[in-house]
Enzyme design. Structure first.
Site, mmCIF file in Angstrom:
data_model
loop_
_atom_site.group_PDB
_atom_site.id
_atom_site.type_symbol
_atom_site.label_atom_id
_atom_site.label_comp_id
_atom_site.label_asym_id
_atom_site.label_seq_id
_atom_site.Cartn_x
_atom_site.Cartn_y
_atom_site.Cartn_z
ATOM 1 N N ASN A 38 0.864 -1.183 0.000
ATOM 2 C CA ASN A 38 0.000 0.000 0.000
ATOM 3 C C ASN A 38 0.900 1.232 0.000
ATOM 4 O O ASN A 38 1.507 1.559 1.014
ATOM 5 C CB ASN A 38 -0.894 -0.033 1.256
ATOM 6 C CG ASN A 38 -1.719 1.234 1.403
ATOM 7 O OD1 ASN A 38 -1.790 2.055 0.483
ATOM 8 N ND2 ASN A 38 -2.340 1.405 2.557
ATOM 9 N N LYS A 81 0.155 4.282 -0.221
ATOM 10 C CA LYS A 81 -0.450 5.488 0.366
ATOM 11 C C LYS A 81 -0.210 6.667 -0.596
ATOM 12 O O LYS A 81 -0.294 6.486 -1.797
ATOM 13 C CB LYS A 81 0.092 5.718 1.773
ATOM 14 C CG LYS A 81 -0.039 4.437 2.621
ATOM 15 C CD LYS A 81 0.238 4.601 4.062
ATOM 16 C CE LYS A 81 0.056 3.248 4.770
ATOM 17 N NZ LYS A 81 0.228 3.311 6.205
ATOM 18 N N HIS A 101 -9.210 1.433 5.322
ATOM 19 C CA HIS A 101 -7.884 1.564 5.928
ATOM 20 C C HIS A 101 -7.974 2.499 7.130
ATOM 21 O O HIS A 101 -8.785 3.437 7.136
ATOM 22 C CB HIS A 101 -6.886 2.118 4.895
ATOM 23 C CG HIS A 101 -5.478 2.043 5.397
ATOM 24 N ND1 HIS A 101 -4.947 3.006 6.210
ATOM 25 C CD2 HIS A 101 -4.520 1.098 5.239
ATOM 26 C CE1 HIS A 101 -3.699 2.654 6.529
ATOM 27 N NE2 HIS A 101 -3.423 1.512 5.943
ATOM 28 N N GLU A 116 -6.266 4.892 8.035
ATOM 29 C CA GLU A 116 -6.134 6.328 7.719
ATOM 30 C C GLU A 116 -7.430 6.878 7.136
ATOM 31 O O GLU A 116 -7.783 8.036 7.372
ATOM 32 C CB GLU A 116 -4.940 6.529 6.767
ATOM 33 C CG GLU A 116 -3.619 6.382 7.515
ATOM 34 C CD GLU A 116 -2.533 5.650 6.750
ATOM 35 O OE1 GLU A 116 -2.555 5.644 5.511
ATOM 36 O OE2 GLU A 116 -1.635 5.078 7.409
ATOM 37 N N GLU A 131 -4.938 -4.786 10.731
ATOM 38 C CA GLU A 131 -3.880 -3.783 10.900
ATOM 39 C C GLU A 131 -4.124 -3.019 12.198
ATOM 40 O O GLU A 131 -4.916 -2.072 12.222
ATOM 41 C CB GLU A 131 -3.893 -2.792 9.731
ATOM 42 C CG GLU A 131 -3.638 -3.421 8.385
ATOM 43 C CD GLU A 131 -3.063 -2.411 7.394
ATOM 44 O OE1 GLU A 131 -2.010 -2.705 6.834
ATOM 45 O OE2 GLU A 131 -3.647 -1.327 7.210
ATOM 46 N N GLY A 182 3.050 2.277 10.704
ATOM 47 C CA GLY A 182 4.014 3.356 10.511
ATOM 48 C C GLY A 182 4.766 3.748 11.766
ATOM 49 O O GLY A 182 5.408 4.798 11.827
ATOM 50 N N SER A 210 4.002 -2.221 10.273
ATOM 51 C CA SER A 210 5.454 -2.290 10.428
ATOM 52 C C SER A 210 6.053 -3.639 10.022
ATOM 53 O O SER A 210 6.984 -4.132 10.668
ATOM 54 C CB SER A 210 5.848 -1.920 11.867
ATOM 55 O OG SER A 210 5.453 -0.588 12.147
HETATM 56 P P1 13P Z 1 3.450 0.313 7.650
HETATM 57 O O1 13P Z 1 3.900 -0.986 7.022
HETATM 58 O O2 13P Z 1 4.195 1.504 7.171
HETATM 59 O O3 13P Z 1 3.360 0.195 9.139
HETATM 60 O O4 13P Z 1 1.930 0.550 7.130
HETATM 61 C C1 13P Z 1 1.014 -0.473 7.223
HETATM 62 C C2 13P Z 1 -0.206 -0.081 6.461
HETATM 63 O O5 13P Z 1 -0.903 0.831 6.842
HETATM 64 C C3 13P Z 1 -0.510 -0.816 5.224
HETATM 65 O O6 13P Z 1 -1.791 -0.538 4.785
#
Ligand code: 13P
Length: 252
Positions: free
Chosen positions: A10, A12, A93, A95, A163, A169, A207
């Site tokens: 992803n 983003k 997601h 976010e 997640e 992140g 992560s």
């Molecule tokens: P990270 O791998 O950067 O923690 O992000 C995970 C994520 O949100 C994938 O959709």
């Protein structure tokens, strides 16, 4: 049950169309011998157009609107995504939920629209740190799955991504026990909601890196990864994919 694992990146809001195309070309060339893993690239909408990748590589959108067309400034419909050749759409997601305020009802409409358009939703669920510390993890997963998947005919083409928000992140990964418990809960909840839902992929995200992929992919109930940061870098993304391929080959 030995589902073919999925490794999904992803991106983003990263990579212009040119950067994305070059990333995909390099990565696909490095992974041409992959046989036991499905690899998904999820660029921003602008990078989706004309992303022509042969199986086992696929592309995914990061969001969509549930309406087919109309006065919805800034939104993208399922048929627009279809025409770009994408097979998957990431929905719900954290976010989208926490930064952009998407509700479970919206997410449910999107899941239905994506399935109606013959694409596959990757529905993300996960608890915040406060919710985990308050012992509400299973309750949150249940509520997100119950509402996000309300009144569907079947879950056949759905992928779930667990997640935990606190692991996204942050560099903090959920430990094996936390991942296994959450994945077990997700499966139990899916089974209660849709008893025939036995072969659904449940991915882990939060992560994931080359250094923890081997351990995490062997946690019972983990059928692959949804990766953010480490999916932006050719070396880490290919390394994680290779690890998953190697572990999967051992089980065949
Ligand atoms: P990270 O791998 O950067 O923690 O992000 C995970 C994520 O949100 C994938 O959709």
């Amino acid at each position: 049950m030995n589902l073919r694992p999925i490794v999904a990146g992803n991106w983003k809001m990263h990579k212009t169309p040119t950067e994305g195309a070059s990333f995909v070309e390099t990565t696909v060339n490095l992974l041409l011998d992959i046989q036991h893993v499905s690899v998904i690239f999820a660029p921003p909408f602008t990078g989706l157009f004309d992303m022509d990748v042969p199986p086992p590589f696929y592309s995914a959108a990061q969001n969509c609107h549930w309406e087919e067309k109309g006065a919805f400034t800034g939104e993208i419909s399922v048929s627009m995504i279809q025409e770009c050749g994408a097979e998957f759409v990431i929905l719900g997601h954290s976010e989208r939920r926490h930064v952009f305020g998407e509700s479970d009802d919206w997410i449910n409409r999107k899941v239905k629209a994506v399935l109606a358009g013959d694409l596959k939703p990757i529905l993300c669920v996960g608890e915040t740190l406060d919710q985990r510390e308050a012992g509400q993890t299973e309750l949150v997963l249940k509520s997100q799955l119950e509402q996000g998947l309300a009144s569907m005919d079947s879950l056949k083409e759905i992928v779930i991504a667990y997640e935990p928000v606190w692991a996204i992140g942050t560099g903090v990964t959920a430990n094996n026990e936390q991942v296994e418990l959450a994945h077990t809960s997700v499966r139990k909840i899916l089974k209660e909601l849709y008893p025939e839902s036995y072969n659904i992929h449940v991915l882990y995200g939060g992560s994931v890196k080359p250094g923890n992929a081997e351990e995490l992919i062997q946690v019972p109930g983990v059928n692959g990864f949804l990766i953010g940061g480490a999916s932006l870098d050719v070396e880490s993304f290919t390394s994680i994919t290779r690890t998953v391929e190697t572990v999967q080959m051992r089980t065949l």
